[in-house]
Design an enzyme around this catalytic site. Sequence first.
Site, PDB file in Angstrom:
ATOM      1  N   ASP A 102       0.850  -1.198   0.000  1.00 63.65           N
ATOM      2  CA  ASP A 102       0.000   0.000   0.000  1.00 63.65           C
ATOM      3  C   ASP A 102       0.883   1.245   0.000  1.00 63.65           C
ATOM      4  O   ASP A 102       2.095   1.170   0.222  1.00 63.65           O
ATOM      5  CB  ASP A 102      -0.899  -0.040   1.253  1.00 63.65           C
ATOM      6  CG  ASP A 102      -1.957   1.054   1.221  1.00 63.65           C
ATOM      7  OD1 ASP A 102      -2.303   1.522   0.124  1.00 63.65           O
ATOM      8  OD2 ASP A 102      -2.426   1.435   2.317  1.00 63.65           O
ATOM      9  N   GLU A 117       2.548   4.861  -4.142  1.00 66.59           N
ATOM     10  CA  GLU A 117       2.572   5.770  -5.315  1.00 66.59           C
ATOM     11  C   GLU A 117       3.910   6.464  -5.448  1.00 66.59           C
ATOM     12  O   GLU A 117       4.290   6.739  -6.591  1.00 66.59           O
ATOM     13  CB  GLU A 117       1.423   6.787  -5.193  1.00 66.59           C
ATOM     14  CG  GLU A 117       0.041   6.180  -5.295  1.00 66.59           C
ATOM     15  CD  GLU A 117      -0.333   5.294  -4.096  1.00 66.59           C
ATOM     16  OE1 GLU A 117       0.152   5.557  -2.982  1.00 66.59           O
ATOM     17  OE2 GLU A 117      -1.096   4.342  -4.291  1.00 66.59           O
ATOM     18  N   ASP A 168      -8.984   3.560  -2.269  1.00 64.59           N
ATOM     19  CA  ASP A 168      -9.970   4.000  -1.269  1.00 64.59           C
ATOM     20  C   ASP A 168     -11.273   4.477  -1.889  1.00 64.59           C
ATOM     21  O   ASP A 168     -11.533   5.667  -2.019  1.00 64.59           O
ATOM     22  CB  ASP A 168      -9.351   5.082  -0.397  1.00 64.59           C
ATOM     23  CG  ASP A 168      -8.183   4.544   0.408  1.00 64.59           C
ATOM     24  OD1 ASP A 168      -8.055   3.300   0.495  1.00 64.59           O
ATOM     25  OD2 ASP A 168      -7.395   5.341   0.931  1.00 64.59           O
TER      26      ASP A 168
HETATM   27  C1  GLC Z   1      -4.782   3.371   2.715  1.00 59.89           C
HETATM   28  C2  GLC Z   1      -5.248   2.121   1.961  1.00 59.89           C
HETATM   29  C3  GLC Z   1      -6.271   1.389   2.794  1.00 59.89           C
HETATM   30  C4  GLC Z   1      -5.681   1.047   4.154  1.00 59.89           C
HETATM   31  C5  GLC Z   1      -5.185   2.305   4.855  1.00 59.89           C
HETATM   32  C6  GLC Z   1      -4.462   2.003   6.152  1.00 59.89           C
HETATM   33  O1  GLC Z   1      -5.808   4.274   2.833  1.00 59.89           O
HETATM   34  O2  GLC Z   1      -5.741   2.436   0.704  1.00 59.89           O
HETATM   35  O3  GLC Z   1      -6.705   0.238   2.142  1.00 59.89           O
HETATM   36  O4  GLC Z   1      -6.627   0.435   4.938  1.00 59.89           O
HETATM   37  O5  GLC Z   1      -4.297   3.007   3.992  1.00 59.89           O
HETATM   38  O6  GLC Z   1      -3.368   1.190   5.941  1.00 59.89           O
END
Ligand code: GLC
Length: 799
Positions: free
Chosen positions: A406, A409, A483
Amino acid sequence: MNSSEIIDRESFDQNNNYFILSEYLGHHKEENKLVLRLVEGRIILEFLSSDIVRVVMSKRDNQVDLSSTPAIIKHDLSYNNFTIEDKAEKLELRTDSLKILINKTKFFLSFYDLEGNLIHQDYSDHSLGWSGDEVRAWKELGAKERFYGLGEKTGYLDKRGRKYTMWNTDTFNPHVPSTDPLYQSIPFLIGFNQGRNYGIYFDNSYKTHFDLGLNSEKYYSFWSEGGKLDYYFINGTGIKDIIKNYTDLTGRMPLPPKWSLGYHQSRYSYHPEEEVKEIAKQFRKKDIPCDVIHLDIHYMDKYKVFTWDEQKFPQPKQMLNDLAEDGFKVVTIIDPGVKKDPRYDLYQEGIKGDYFCKYLDGEYYIGKVWPGECLLPDFTKAEVRRWWGDKHQLLLDKGVKGIWNDMNEPAIFNDSSTMDIEVVHDNDGDLGTHRRFHNLYGLLEGQATYEGLKRYNPNERPFVLTRAGFSGIQRYSAVWTGDNRSFWIHLEMAIPMLMNMGLSGISFCGTDVGGFSDNSDGELLTRWTQLGMFMPFFRNHCAINNINQEPWAFGEDYEKVIRKYIKLRYRFLLHLYNLFYESYQSGLPVMRPLILEYPDDEQTYNLSDQFMVGDSILVAPVYQPDRSERMVYLPEGEWYDFWTGNSYDGGKNIIAKAPLETMPIFIKAGSILPLAPSMNYVDEEQIEELELNIYLSTDVREDNYRLYEDDGISFAYQQGKYNVRDFSYLYEGGKLEFRIYNLIDNHQLDYNNYLIKFKNLALEPNVVMIDGIKSDDWEYNNCDLKISVGVNVSKIEIR
Ligand code: GLC
């Protein structure tokens, strides 16, 4: 910035003064390349096959740089066989499938098939140019041209009429049609003019843009804020062929572990250990299948990657072991940010090894993410990828089965949402600023992770999930769309988004079922789970501070329906796995827009709220509240309602019944569909008898289905350890002949029997012969015939 001021800032400058490559000076051939000299630049046409031509431009008389981004993995393609005819005003090039005209008086390219039909051409007024760092191509826009692909974009299936940017971005604001860019950059486009189709892959990792007819009816264009103009023109007999060619260049999804096709449950975040165990217990107690539980950032000690919070998870190994006994696999999140904390060994190692991103003067880039101030690994260095990949051992040793990448980017908590573009990446000595490497960051982290997992356990297929990526990400990782929110319109948006991702080489994709942030409700979750059961990646995930959305969160009425659909996912799993195999071989998506199967049917060209699973199942999810029916477009042919067995003639819209417990599913007449028994998790038990459903129709005389099976976990399939069986029928002259061929037989099957269900048999059977011997062991009821036979049987005849 959220005020009206943004309108001014966003205004888009079309009037840059470009140097246009126009006046032709000369050409020469070098093996598989044609080098063109023009007044304002040079162009190389590199022939990779008779269908794939790479076009690369340099400014003025600079050497043309033929290096590629890491998206391209196929470097051994070369086609020398093209001919050149030098005519007064044009150069005429021919391959075995294309004729290419190069206009000399004013440079532009036109691509024709060998019958002389124009497939596509550059915009004849100005086709290639540059201005400062910017490089740009203009292309003729067909009057009815449609566009598909571009990966993860909002909006409808057809991408025409809007401008899109490729710049991986952590976008938490609600994703609406104008929200662009999102997390992934896939600069691959399919131009579709009924019968004349082509692909363009723009191999440039800088911030790029595609204006697909927003600013002109005559042309569309794509450009980049840096790097070089380097694109591949991809010809093909149809969209499928173009995707095959594109994924030949950028790679395909290797088979993931079969369990990763099961249902995943996630939450930001399940903790402590007792909560994780309780969730797992509830699934089994409530008889809702589930294979995977995801641990979000709270499993870590102060969000430090590759650590565990020892208070909340005192015995991770024991916990993972207990869960594994119940069939659960655990996937842990990993963010790239490494906490700046001199006591933290990962930070120490990174500093000592010179693994973090820096400015040119050697100063480290420091950005704020969940753990506070962080340094970011420079994944452009092979050594860093190796280090990072090996670190996963810490998690895998404890029993973690997959990694969720995650914030890659990379996302940083600042105004630009990302790293400073002045940071200089090492790229093994070929330095470049973050402008060049930003869009590649997630891809290279994916590579590091995938390879690390594979090194740790060379004979187990890694499961990696990512938010960010670039073309080629399919080689390493499944992708989820970040998200989203618990809004009905986000459920609707998921369908065309996932279909275009599939057309862009990313087969293993899905959205957060139920919606990530905001609060879901029972009806929304139920409808989203229905869609989810056919999404290649099927995970329910929910943000912190929002109400629970596990399958049982909204009461028994919803739970019952949700259970039914998750179970159905497992019934379809063999078929889905088969489609994953097809994708591994050809790059074709699992979840497909109807246009892929019905390219001559205009009704499908922008059909954004239905999709196909493979070429035989049509799915029409309900994406609005309070609906008990919905319009469904059935293309030509005959279709069976999966639930009722009723048949419908296609070529028209029908109103399908869709009360909460029903998502309309139709099976194309002629199809053969294997269904497995539902289980708590993939391969929980041996399948005793494989059910084969034959959807007969007097309109379809013959059809066949190939079923691929392997051990679901190892790489033995790459050494030929798998089975392929071909099931086919011939239905004519008052007789039905069903044949089973074991085409490849290198893997031990689970089951000994097939339960074959011939549906809608038009003849009343008198005699049933199995391998030439009359059998009485069958059941006929209301046009359906059921028979159980051994796996070694090769022919059934029904008269
Ligand atoms: C980001 C991710 C999400 C995750 C969060 C906390 O927003 O896209 O899926 O739960 O981070 O790690």
